[in-house]
Design an enzyme around this catalytic site. Structure first.
Site, PDB file in Angstrom:
ATOM      1  N   GLU A   1       0.882  -1.162   0.000  1.00 43.64           N
ATOM      2  CA  GLU A   1       0.000   0.000   0.000  1.00 43.64           C
ATOM      3  C   GLU A   1       0.914   1.204   0.000  1.00 43.64           C
ATOM      4  OE1 GLU A   1      -1.414   3.165   0.782  1.00 43.64           O
ATOM      5  OE2 GLU A   1      -1.976   2.551   2.799  1.00 43.64           O
TER       6      GLU A   1
ATOM      7  N   CYS B   1      -2.859   8.790   3.349  1.00 42.30           N
ATOM      8  CA  CYS B   1      -2.634   8.277   1.996  1.00 42.30           C
ATOM      9  C   CYS B   1      -3.885   8.354   1.136  1.00 42.30           C
ATOM     10  CB  CYS B   1      -2.107   6.845   2.047  1.00 42.30           C
ATOM     11  SG  CYS B   1      -3.162   5.707   2.948  1.00 42.30           S
TER      12      CYS B   1
END
Length: 478
Positions: free
Chosen positions: A251, A285
């Site tokens: 990720e 994020c």
């Protein structure tokens, strides 16, 4: 830290304190004194952690699913019991406001609750063979010891997502939290020990990130690599994993576009966008980071956005009045300001902020840029800070082209009252997650992850446990 047993390395159930190793400091990003001094893992420590993970895997995988579920449920209960301690730890080391730290603690507890259920729902299959004397079976088994690496922006949730799913599957873990903010992960590890996790099922090491990652991934003990971090770090770890022929889950962040169509309420969307954008000082994020607004409502949206952002209170995270805390590191502050300077140099207008605040700590003013165009670095480089660039579009095709014009594909957001537009936009966006009419997309029961340079693999939801399981096929002649 109050209530934190000998903060340091955790290897085979034993805590190794800073007095036993070379140390590094964890600093308060609000400008205060160091929060703690922690030990740097040596090569011998890493080998000990690997050995403990191998033995811990055998112990933990042999633990029945109901007991694993009980342990994970116990971790969640401890986190809720000690939510204030977890929150204070997180705020002191990472900087986010206490209210956000409490919310992150409870969200992490939800991860353990979710996977406490999923550990009892790992299914195989029984198939009929081509004769009465033949049976074909599949069995889902834990892949083995995991090397897990996490970033500093969510110092509790990021380790929690990995640990909850991996432990639910029956894997052991060697965890390396970010050295900028490792105390929350250590407190989580202490909760795992208290809840009854066997020695060696979880080991925590810190120190030199490059040396630790290379050593762990190269070891035959480690069977899978999981990272939440930057694209450059992801490329490095993928290189190590490829050399060792090991699967990985990545990720790697994003640069989420927000498509605001002319039929949306510009003021209501702007107010929601400000709350989402400046959460954790923009160090998220999946944060909305590129605002693409249809031309007829662009000015109204910009005015409402600036109005809402100008009312935010900036200060130390431990102050209950604070809505925007400091950036976690000085280098992040400098990177954010560099993007602002580049945008201004290419013709953008600073409608709010645009500079660091003149006070101790890593404080950057909530900032809004308008007149932003595609040649500005901020439109292709994730800002990871409290800066909101606003651009415009004329048609759906134009909006999709701008939204997809980056190598990232983690999250995207759409605001419209048209069902047709909502479906067409969300289907054409190149992203692992799309929020339509909402910025609240991260939850324990749903998969979290991206496409393109934002990585691969999913955390959360039923999909999250799949990354830690392998399928064994058995053909049996009776």
């Amino acid at each position: 830290m109050q209530g934190l047993t000998s903060p340091g390395l955790l290897i085979d159930g034993r805590w190794i304190g800073a007095s036993e190793r070379d140390r590094f400091a964890v600093e308060d990003p609000s400008g205060g004194a160091p929060v703690a001094h922690l030990p740097r893992a040596t090569t011998a420590d890493l080998d000990a952690a690997l050995g403990a993970a191998a033995l811990g895997f055998e112990r933990w995988r042999a633990t029945d699913a109901w007991r694993r579920s009980e342990v994970l449920r116990g971790v969640a209960a401890i986190m809720r019991r000690d939510v204030e301690l977890f929150a204070l730890t997180m705020t002191l080391e990472q900087g986010k406001p206490l209210a956000e730290s409490r919310a992150e603690t409870l969200a992490t507890a939800d991860q353990f609750d979710w996977y406490a259920d999923e550990t009892r729902r790992i299914y195989g299959r029984l198939l009929d063979g081509r004769s009465d004397g033949r049976r074909l079976l599949t069995r889902r088994e834990p892949i083995g010891p995991i090397a897990a690496f996490t970033a500093w922006n969510f110092p509790l949730l990021l380790p929690g997502r990995k640990l909850a799913a991996a432990l639910a599957a029956g894997c052991s873990v060697v965890l390396k939290p970010a050295e900028e903010a490792p105390l929350s992960a250590l407190r989580l590890a202490q909760a795992c020990v208290e809840a009854g996790l066997p020695d060696g099922a979880l080991n925590v090491v810190m120190g030199d990130p490059a040396a630790i990652s290379a050593h762990l991934i190269a070891s035959p003990t480690i069977r899978k690599v999981s990272l939440t971090g930057s694209v450059p770090v992801g490329r490095t770890l993928l290189h190590h994993a490829a050399e060792a022929v090991k699967p990985s889950a990545m990720e790697l962040g994003g640069h989420a576009p927000v498509l605001v169509f002319a039929d949306a309420d510009p003021r209501a969307v702007a107010q929601a966008a400000v709350a989402a954008k400046f959460r954790n000082a923009g160090q998220v994020c999946a944060s909305p980071t590129r605002f693409l607004v249809e031309a007829p409502i662009a000015e109204a949206f910009q005015e409402a956005f600036v109005e809402a952002a100008s009312g935010l209170t900036v200060g130390p995270g431990a102050d209950p009045a604070t809505e925007v805390g400091p950036l976690t590191t000085r280098r992040q502050l400098e990177a954010v300001h560099g993007l602002v300077e580049d945008a201004v140099g290419h013709g953008a207008t600073v409608r709010l902020g645009g500079a660091a605040l003149d006070r101790p700590g890593n404080f950057y003013a909530p900032s809004v840029l308008t007149g932003v165009t595609s040649e500005m670095a901020i439109m292709t480089t994730e800002p990871f800070g409290p800066v909101a660039p606003i651009a415009t579009f004329d048609t759906l095709d134009d909006a999709i082209a701008q939204a997809n014009a980056t190598p990232f594909g983690l999250a995207s957001y759409v605001f419209t009252t048209s069902t047709r537009t909502a479906f067409l936009a969300s289907e054409r966006l190149e992203a692992g997650m799309v929020g339509v009419g909402t910025f609240a997309i991260a939850t324990a029961e749903a998969p979290f992850g991206g496409v393109k340079d934002s990585g691969f693999g999913r955390e959360g939801g039923p999909e999250g446990i799949e990354d830690y399981l392998v399928t064994k096929y058995m053909a049996i002649e009776l």
